[in-house]
Structures are given as structure tokens and as C-alpha cells.
Motif scaffolding. Structure first.
Motif, PDB file in Angstrom:
ATOM      1  N   ALA A  47       0.828  -1.205   0.000  1.00 27.46           N
ATOM      2  CA  ALA A  47       0.000   0.000   0.000  1.00 27.46           C
ATOM      3  C   ALA A  47       0.863   1.257   0.000  1.00 27.46           C
ATOM      4  N   ARG A  48       2.010   1.204   0.694  1.00 25.89           N
ATOM      5  CA  ARG A  48       2.920   2.361   0.697  1.00 25.89           C
ATOM      6  C   ARG A  48       3.535   2.588  -0.678  1.00 25.89           C
ATOM      7  N   ALA A  49       3.614   1.538  -1.486  1.00 25.12           N
ATOM      8  CA  ALA A  49       4.108   1.714  -2.859  1.00 25.12           C
ATOM      9  C   ALA A  49       3.030   2.301  -3.765  1.00 25.12           C
ATOM     10  N   VAL A  50       1.773   1.954  -3.508  1.00 23.16           N
ATOM     11  CA  VAL A  50       0.661   2.406  -4.350  1.00 23.16           C
ATOM     12  C   VAL A  50       0.261   3.840  -4.018  1.00 23.16           C
ATOM     13  N   ALA A  51       0.183   4.159  -2.726  1.00 26.72           N
ATOM     14  CA  ALA A  51      -0.386   5.439  -2.298  1.00 26.72           C
ATOM     15  C   ALA A  51       0.331   6.666  -2.876  1.00 26.72           C
ATOM     16  N   PRO A  52       1.672   6.739  -2.863  1.00 24.77           N
ATOM     17  CA  PRO A  52       2.329   7.929  -3.430  1.00 24.77           C
ATOM     18  C   PRO A  52       2.064   8.099  -4.925  1.00 24.77           C
ATOM     19  N   VAL A  53       1.985   6.979  -5.637  1.00 19.90           N
ATOM     20  CA  VAL A  53       1.703   7.060  -7.072  1.00 19.90           C
ATOM     21  C   VAL A  53       0.295   7.597  -7.296  1.00 19.90           C
ATOM     22  N   ALA A  54      -0.667   7.074  -6.528  1.00 19.91           N
ATOM     23  CA  ALA A  54      -2.049   7.547  -6.662  1.00 19.91           C
ATOM     24  C   ALA A  54      -2.151   9.027  -6.338  1.00 19.91           C
ATOM     25  N   ALA A  55      -1.483   9.449  -5.253  1.00 21.02           N
ATOM     26  CA  ALA A  55      -1.535  10.858  -4.864  1.00 21.02           C
ATOM     27  C   ALA A  55      -0.897  11.744  -5.923  1.00 21.02           C
ATOM     28  N   ALA A  56       0.235  11.304  -6.474  1.00 21.14           N
ATOM     29  CA  ALA A  56       0.926  12.097  -7.497  1.00 21.14           C
ATOM     30  C   ALA A  56       0.096  12.208  -8.777  1.00 21.14           C
ATOM     31  N   TRP A  57      -0.689  11.187  -9.065  1.00 22.86           N
ATOM     32  CA  TRP A  57      -1.523  11.191 -10.273  1.00 22.86           C
ATOM     33  C   TRP A  57      -2.884  11.850 -10.047  1.00 22.86           C
ATOM     34  N   GLY A  58      -3.118  12.337  -8.849  1.00 22.56           N
ATOM     35  CA  GLY A  58      -4.382  13.023  -8.580  1.00 22.56           C
ATOM     36  C   GLY A  58      -5.557  12.105  -8.314  1.00 22.56           C
ATOM     37  N   ILE A  59      -5.287  10.858  -7.943  1.00 24.27           N
ATOM     38  CA  ILE A  59      -6.364   9.914  -7.615  1.00 24.27           C
ATOM     39  C   ILE A  59      -6.675  10.046  -6.134  1.00 24.27           C
ATOM     40  N   GLY A  60      -7.896  10.403  -5.815  1.00 16.10           N
ATOM     41  CA  GLY A  60      -8.285  10.661  -4.438  1.00 16.10           C
ATOM     42  C   GLY A  60      -8.547   9.396  -3.645  1.00 16.10           C
ATOM     43  N   PRO A  61      -8.608   9.512  -2.314  1.00 15.70           N
ATOM     44  CA  PRO A  61      -8.794   8.332  -1.459  1.00 15.70           C
ATOM     45  C   PRO A  61     -10.128   7.624  -1.677  1.00 15.70           C
ATOM     46  N   ASN A  62     -11.201   8.379  -1.940  1.00 17.51           N
ATOM     47  CA  ASN A  62     -12.491   7.726  -2.173  1.00 17.51           C
ATOM     48  C   ASN A  62     -12.477   6.882  -3.441  1.00 17.51           C
ATOM     49  N   THR A  63     -11.762   7.358  -4.459  1.00 19.44           N
ATOM     50  CA  THR A  63     -11.625   6.569  -5.684  1.00 19.44           C
ATOM     51  C   THR A  63     -10.887   5.269  -5.401  1.00 19.44           C
ATOM     52  N   ILE A  64      -9.845   5.342  -4.592  1.00 17.74           N
ATOM     53  CA  ILE A  64      -9.103   4.137  -4.209  1.00 17.74           C
ATOM     54  C   ILE A  64     -10.009   3.189  -3.440  1.00 17.74           C
ATOM     55  N   THR A  65     -10.838   3.730  -2.561  1.00 20.22           N
ATOM     56  CA  THR A  65     -11.769   2.892  -1.795  1.00 20.22           C
ATOM     57  C   THR A  65     -12.728   2.159  -2.722  1.00 20.22           C
ATOM     58  N   PHE A  66     -13.288   2.863  -3.704  1.00 16.49           N
ATOM     59  CA  PHE A  66     -14.225   2.231  -4.636  1.00 16.49           C
ATOM     60  C   PHE A  66     -13.517   1.210  -5.529  1.00 16.49           C
ATOM     61  N   LEU A  67     -12.274   1.511  -5.934  1.00 18.90           N
ATOM     62  CA  LEU A  67     -11.513   0.542  -6.719  1.00 18.90           C
ATOM     63  C   LEU A  67     -11.240  -0.719  -5.905  1.00 18.90           C
ATOM     64  N   SER A  68     -10.946  -0.532  -4.627  1.00 24.54           N
ATOM     65  CA  SER A  68     -10.738  -1.665  -3.738  1.00 24.54           C
ATOM     66  C   SER A  68     -11.982  -2.541  -3.671  1.00 24.54           C
ATOM     67  N   ALA A  69     -13.146  -1.899  -3.503  1.00 30.35           N
ATOM     68  CA  ALA A  69     -14.403  -2.644  -3.448  1.00 30.35           C
ATOM     69  C   ALA A  69     -14.672  -3.370  -4.762  1.00 30.35           C
ATOM     70  N   ALA A  70     -14.385  -2.703  -5.883  1.00 33.30           N
ATOM     71  CA  ALA A  70     -14.634  -3.308  -7.194  1.00 33.30           C
ATOM     72  C   ALA A  70     -13.771  -4.549  -7.399  1.00 33.30           C
ATOM     73  N   LEU A  71     -12.518  -4.501  -6.987  1.00 32.72           N
ATOM     74  CA  LEU A  71     -11.641  -5.659  -7.123  1.00 32.72           C
ATOM     75  C   LEU A  71     -12.141  -6.826  -6.268  1.00 32.72           C
ATOM     76  N   SER A  72     -12.600  -6.520  -5.052  1.00 36.21           N
ATOM     77  CA  SER A  72     -13.114  -7.575  -4.179  1.00 36.21           C
ATOM     78  C   SER A  72     -14.369  -8.214  -4.764  1.00 36.21           C
ATOM     79  N   VAL A  73     -15.271  -7.387  -5.279  1.00 34.85           N
ATOM     80  CA  VAL A  73     -16.497  -7.910  -5.894  1.00 34.85           C
ATOM     81  C   VAL A  73     -16.149  -8.767  -7.110  1.00 34.85           C
ATOM     82  N   ALA A  74     -15.165  -8.320  -7.894  1.00 33.00           N
ATOM     83  CA  ALA A  74     -14.742  -9.087  -9.065  1.00 33.00           C
ATOM     84  C   ALA A  74     -14.182 -10.446  -8.651  1.00 33.00           C
ATOM     85  N   GLY A  75     -13.421 -10.471  -7.560  1.00 35.79           N
ATOM     86  CA  GLY A  75     -12.880 -11.735  -7.069  1.00 35.79           C
ATOM     87  C   GLY A  75     -13.971 -12.709  -6.678  1.00 35.79           C
ATOM     88  N   VAL A  76     -14.992 -12.210  -5.978  1.00 31.78           N
ATOM     89  CA  VAL A  76     -16.116 -13.065  -5.584  1.00 31.78           C
ATOM     90  C   VAL A  76     -16.891 -13.528  -6.821  1.00 31.78           C
TER      91      VAL A  76
END
Length: 237
Positions: free
Chosen positions: A40-69
Motif C-alpha cells: 500500500a505504501r508503494a501504491v499510495a504515493p503514485v495515486a496521490a501524485a496522479w491526482g487519484i483521491g482516497p475515495n476513488t481508491i476505496t471504490f476501486l478496492s471494493a470493485a476488485l473484491s467484488v470481481a474476485g467473488v
């Protein structure tokens, strides 16, 4: 000025800032403590530098979990389905740890984002176990006992999550300490309760080993939940 408003901050600078503001590892299982948080420490700085907000990361996290199920339920119960589900679930877990770190880097942490994170977490783990029950009903109906294990696991995960969140809130309100002991040994002992362990267990999905491993994880979590509930109640009394 926020990180999103300051594009001159480099990814190495963001990583250095993040390393200086990490949560304690006290009471944290080994995979989460030493692998998931580092990813997560490797992902977070890249997301912040690219302008991806925390809520977007949260929704992406949920989407990946739903896809796995969804892979478990829809795809034939083969090796590729299990590995794909494990990767998707583990990736969702990485982003679940990264969203709070992105919020810190972008100076956008707040109650709304924390609420969103907790609400999605409250749905995520029961969804995984409910997905296991449905997948067994669809692909392996002869193994009805695994469906029972999965539903029990879903119930346990919901209760344990509520216990943790409520204990934290009540401890603050009533001045009780919920501090956990640290140490490598405890982190290693807690491996069976680690969400990361559950994620990667699905790599065994196509093998006869998955069902007994899954049942053993439930048993370990039952023991841990009993001890945790007793400890929290004692500290709040």
C-alpha cells in the motif's frame, strides 16, 4: 496546500513522507503488517501524485473484491479461477490499506472518507464468505458442509467487525485503553486471522485442500474472536 494542488512533489518525496507517518504494528497480523502495508505504501504515493483521491481508491478496492467473488461464483471451479480470485481479492486488500494513506498524503482525511472505508469493509468480508457459499451451491452442491462453514464465517466476520469498531468508539468516549501488545511473535500467531491469508487461500480453490483449510481458518478465527471479545469487554468494564 494539498498534494493534489502541488504537482511538483515527486513520488520519492511522497514515499518519504508516508514512511514517517505509519500506523503502529501492535496487534497486527503478519501479512497485513509486513506485506500488505508495504504494498500500500508503494501504491499510495503514485495515486496521490496522479491526482487519484482516497475515495476513488476505496471504490476501486471494493470493485476488485467484488470481481474476485464474481469469479468464484461464475467461473468453473478450476485452477485459473482460484488464482484469479486470490489476486483480485489480495489487490483489493492492498487498496483497502492504501486509501487512508492517500488521504494523509493529500491532506484530505476526514470523517466522511473514514465512514466510507468502514462501510465498505463491513460489506466486503461477509460478501466473500457468502460468495463461497453460493459458489459451492453452484459448482459443488455435494459439499453442503462447506456452505455451512461459509455462512458461519460470514456471521463471525460481521460480529467481529462490529465489536472492533464499537470498542474503539466506546473506549474514546469513556476513557478506556484499547492498546494492543506488539511483537513479531504475536503477528505470526495471528496469521490465520489475517485477511491476506484468507485472500490467498483461494489459490487452493480447485484443490481438495481448500475446504479443510477454509474450515481451519474459521476455527482459528472463532478462537481469536472469543478471546478478543472477552478482552474488549473486560477493558470496557
Amino acid at each position: 496546500m494539498t498534494t493534489l494542488e502541488n504537482p511538483r512533489r515527486s513520488i520519492p518525496e511522497l514515499r518519504a513522507e508516508l514512511r514517517a507517518a505509519q500506523k503502529s504494528g501492535a496487534g497486527v497480523p503478519a501479512y497485513t503488517r509486513w506485506i500488505n502495508r508495504r504494498l500500500a505504501r508503494a501504491v499510495a504515493p503514485v495515486a496521490a501524485a496522479w491526482g487519484i483521491g482516497p475515495n476513488t481508491i476505496t471504490f476501486l478496492s471494493a470493485a476488485l473484491s467484488v470481481a474476485g467473488v464474481a469469479v468464484l461464483v461464475v467461473a468453473p471451479a478450476g485452477l485459473s479461477a482460484g488464482i484469479a480470485a486470490a489476486i483480485l481479492l489480495a489487490s483489493g486488500y492492498v487498496l483497502d490499506s492504501a486509501d487512508g494513506q492517500v488521504a494523509r498524503l493529500t491532506r484530505s482525511a476526514g470523517p466522511a472518507g473514514e465512514w466510507l472505508d468502514h462501510v465498505i469493509d463491513a460489506f466486503r468480508t461477509p460478501l466473500i464468505h457468502t460468495g463461497v457459499a453460493i459458489a459451492y451451491y453452484v459448482h459443488r452442491p455435494e459439499d453442503a458442509w462447506v456452505m455451512v462453514v461459509a455462512l458461519a464465517y460470514a456471521l463471525l466476520s460481521s460480529g467481529q467487525f462490529m465489536s472492533q469498531i464499537l470498542a474503539e468508539q466506546l473506549s474514546v468516549r469513556h476513557g478506556r485503553s484499547m492498546a494492543e501488545t506488539s511483537g513479531r511473535v504475536k503477528s505470526l500467531v495471528l496469521i490465520p486471522t489475517d485477511p491476506g491469508t484468507l485472500c490467498w487461500a483461494f489459490a487452493l480453490w480447485a484443490t481438495p485442500v481448500f475446504a479443510p483449510v477454509y474450515a481451519l481458518l474459521l476455527a482459528a478465527n472463532l478462537v481469536h474472536a472469543g478471546a478478543s471479545l472477552r478482552r474488549k469487554h473486560r477493558r470496557l468494564t
